[in-house]
Design an enzyme around this catalytic site. Structure first.
Site, mmCIF file in Angstrom:
data_model
loop_
_atom_site.group_PDB
_atom_site.id
_atom_site.type_symbol
_atom_site.label_atom_id
_atom_site.label_comp_id
_atom_site.label_asym_id
_atom_site.label_seq_id
_atom_site.Cartn_x
_atom_site.Cartn_y
_atom_site.Cartn_z
ATOM 1 N N ASP A 183 0.821 -1.217 0.000
ATOM 2 C CA ASP A 183 0.000 0.000 0.000
ATOM 3 C C ASP A 183 0.856 1.269 0.000
ATOM 4 O O ASP A 183 0.674 2.152 -0.840
ATOM 5 C CB ASP A 183 -0.921 0.032 1.227
ATOM 6 C CG ASP A 183 -2.090 -0.946 1.101
ATOM 7 O OD1 ASP A 183 -2.361 -1.392 -0.025
ATOM 8 O OD2 ASP A 183 -2.707 -1.245 2.135
ATOM 9 N N ARG A 238 -0.404 4.596 17.209
ATOM 10 C CA ARG A 238 -0.850 5.584 16.211
ATOM 11 C C ARG A 238 -0.606 7.034 16.601
ATOM 12 O O ARG A 238 -0.148 7.821 15.764
ATOM 13 C CB ARG A 238 -2.323 5.373 15.866
ATOM 14 C CG ARG A 238 -2.635 4.019 15.219
ATOM 15 C CD ARG A 238 -1.693 3.676 14.119
ATOM 16 N NE ARG A 238 -2.062 2.433 13.437
ATOM 17 C CZ ARG A 238 -1.267 1.760 12.625
ATOM 18 N NH1 ARG A 238 -0.043 2.198 12.396
ATOM 19 N NH2 ARG A 238 -1.664 0.653 12.048
ATOM 20 N N ASP A 256 -7.693 3.252 12.579
ATOM 21 C CA ASP A 256 -6.379 3.894 12.510
ATOM 22 C C ASP A 256 -6.391 5.244 11.793
ATOM 23 O O ASP A 256 -5.700 6.172 12.189
ATOM 24 C CB ASP A 256 -5.370 2.940 11.869
ATOM 25 C CG ASP A 256 -5.046 1.786 12.801
ATOM 26 O OD1 ASP A 256 -5.058 2.006 14.031
ATOM 27 O OD2 ASP A 256 -4.786 0.671 12.315
ATOM 28 N N SER A 265 -3.923 -9.303 7.207
ATOM 29 C CA SER A 265 -3.404 -7.947 7.377
ATOM 30 C C SER A 265 -2.842 -7.864 8.790
ATOM 31 O O SER A 265 -3.519 -8.223 9.752
ATOM 32 C CB SER A 265 -4.536 -6.940 7.187
ATOM 33 O OG SER A 265 -4.230 -5.751 7.876
#
Ligand code: ARG
Length: 397
Positions: free
Chosen positions: A15, A94, A123, A173
């Site tokens: 990504d 995060r 996220d 993932s």
């Protein structure tokens, strides 16, 4: 004229690798990547990859110290576990990523930051709300959310530009930092299905764990773990060591159907060996050193704190205020906890604290008993008074 600059949080996966040319083409900007080590990352390899896919500059930062000191250990002191299951590894990482993104944008004179989050998860919220708190004027771009490509199309896009990508073969993932590993997607999306062994990477299946238990003595200083078996240890080493030894005993597997902030339920597998061990040891020490009222109020606040972390509200006065409260509760949470690791379970085997509220002379049934049993009579008479009164005045209820 110099080009506009965008700082992209870069993991080196498919990504964010595709995001580099995509941002350059769609925003006519130079892309500066920022790769942050939160515990599991080979910074130099990822830096090279960033330059190969077209970054104008590739920044790296070792965020491990800050992660442990400013996020993981405060969350441990708070007892923050989302929905009684998830020790919040991804969620705690995060806001720190957001902090580094904002710092890099300022240092590089970038007008925007970008991240690789999808439009369905927590996220994106955590990063964007954190960026907004730290610099409300900074633009945030979420290319993966905006471009509408699926995985196959991303691979095509990369091939058309000769990007040296390696799409990977994992059907899951994943996200990792020192506090844990998060795994979702693939067949895990069927909540009836038991997670296959390949979903796990940090923890052994019980069939492969040692037959003999191992005992550890963890020392805490005001709620912060500072040593194991008499040896002082810094935070990073402590967490890494516990991940390894507890993972080897199969501890820290969590299978959670959780409530996301964006309103959907999702099934996620976590591996958090160190976090599971440290939370249970810390709680055992609090049981010795906090009063009943302190412990119960703190447990309620811990739930609120877990929600704040999960929901992306780290950089808020509300979280700061709660942190001040939690810090205050830890004044006497100093001492040792002996844990037993065996076959997937961490059991507290013993605890000891200089400021313990557990008093042998009060608890014992032996000769040393200092508890005044005769006084129990009067206590019960007054304690039970309202119950007797009500039953006399309102019989038969
Ligand atoms: N569900 C977790 C959270 O919201 C983890 C999210 C990231 N998971 C992943 N497998 N990429 O904090």
């Amino acid at each position: 004229m110099a080009k506009d600059k965008i700082v992209l949080a870069f993991s080196g996966g498919l990504d964010t690798s595709v995001a580099v040319p995509w941002l350059k083409e769609n925003y006519n900007a130079d892309v500066i990547t920022l790769t942050i080590d939160l515990g599991m990352v080979d910074l130099e390899t990822i830096r090279q990859r960033a330059l190969q896919v077209g970054a104008s500059k590739a920044l790296t930062v070792d965020g491990r110290d800050a992660l442990v000191r400013d996020f993981l250990f405060p969350a441990l002191q708070a007892g923050a576990i989302y929905e009684d299951q998830y020790p919040l590894a991804t969620a705690l990482g995060r806001p720190l990523i957001a902090r580094y993104l904002v710092e890099a944008a300022h240092a590089e004179g970038a007008y925007a930051v970008a991240h690789g989050c999808t439009g369905k998860g927590n996220d994106q919220v955590r990063i964007e709300v954190s960026v907004a708190a730290l610099d409300p004027n900074l633009k945030v771009i979420g290319p993966i959310r905006d471009w509408g490509m699926n995985r196959q199309e991303e691979i095509k896009y990369a091939q058309a530009r000769n990007l040296p990508i390696n799409p990977g073969t994992s059907r899951f993932s994943t996200d990792e930092n020192l506090w844990g590993r998060s795994v979702e997607a693939g067949e895990l999306e069927d909540p009836w299905l038991e997670p296959p062994e390949e979903a796990y990477a940090w923890t052994k299946p019980l069939s492969d764990t040692p037959d003999d238990p191992v005992y550890l003595e963890i020392h805490f200083d005001q709620g912060i773990p500072t040593g194991i078996d008499g040896e002082e240890m810094g935070g990073i080493d402590m967490v890494r060591h516990l991940n390894e030894i507890s993972g080897n005993h199969g501890i820290g597997r969590i299978d959670h159907v959780e409530n996301r902030l964006v309103g959907i339920k999702s099934r996620e597998i976590y591996e958090s060996p160190a976090a599971v061990v440290l939370h249970s040891a810390h709680k055992a020490l609090e049981a010795m050193t906090l009063s009943k009222e302190q412990a119960r109020t703190k447990a309620r606040m811990a739930q609120e704190y877990g929600d704040i972390v999960y929901n992306g509200l780290w950089f808020t006065p509300h979280r700061n205020d709660l942190d001040a409260y939690f810090r205050s509760t830890q004044r006497h949470v100093t001492g040792d906890v002996r844990v037993r690791l065996h076959k997937g379970t961490c059991t507290v085997a013993g605890r000891n604290a200089p400021a313990s509220l557990y008093q042998y002379e009060l608890a014992t049934y032996d000769r040393d008993d200092k508890f005044d049993q005769a006084a129990a009579n009067g206590f019960i008479s007054i304690y039970g008074l309202p119950v007797r009164t009500q039953n006399q005045a309102q019989p038969g209820e």
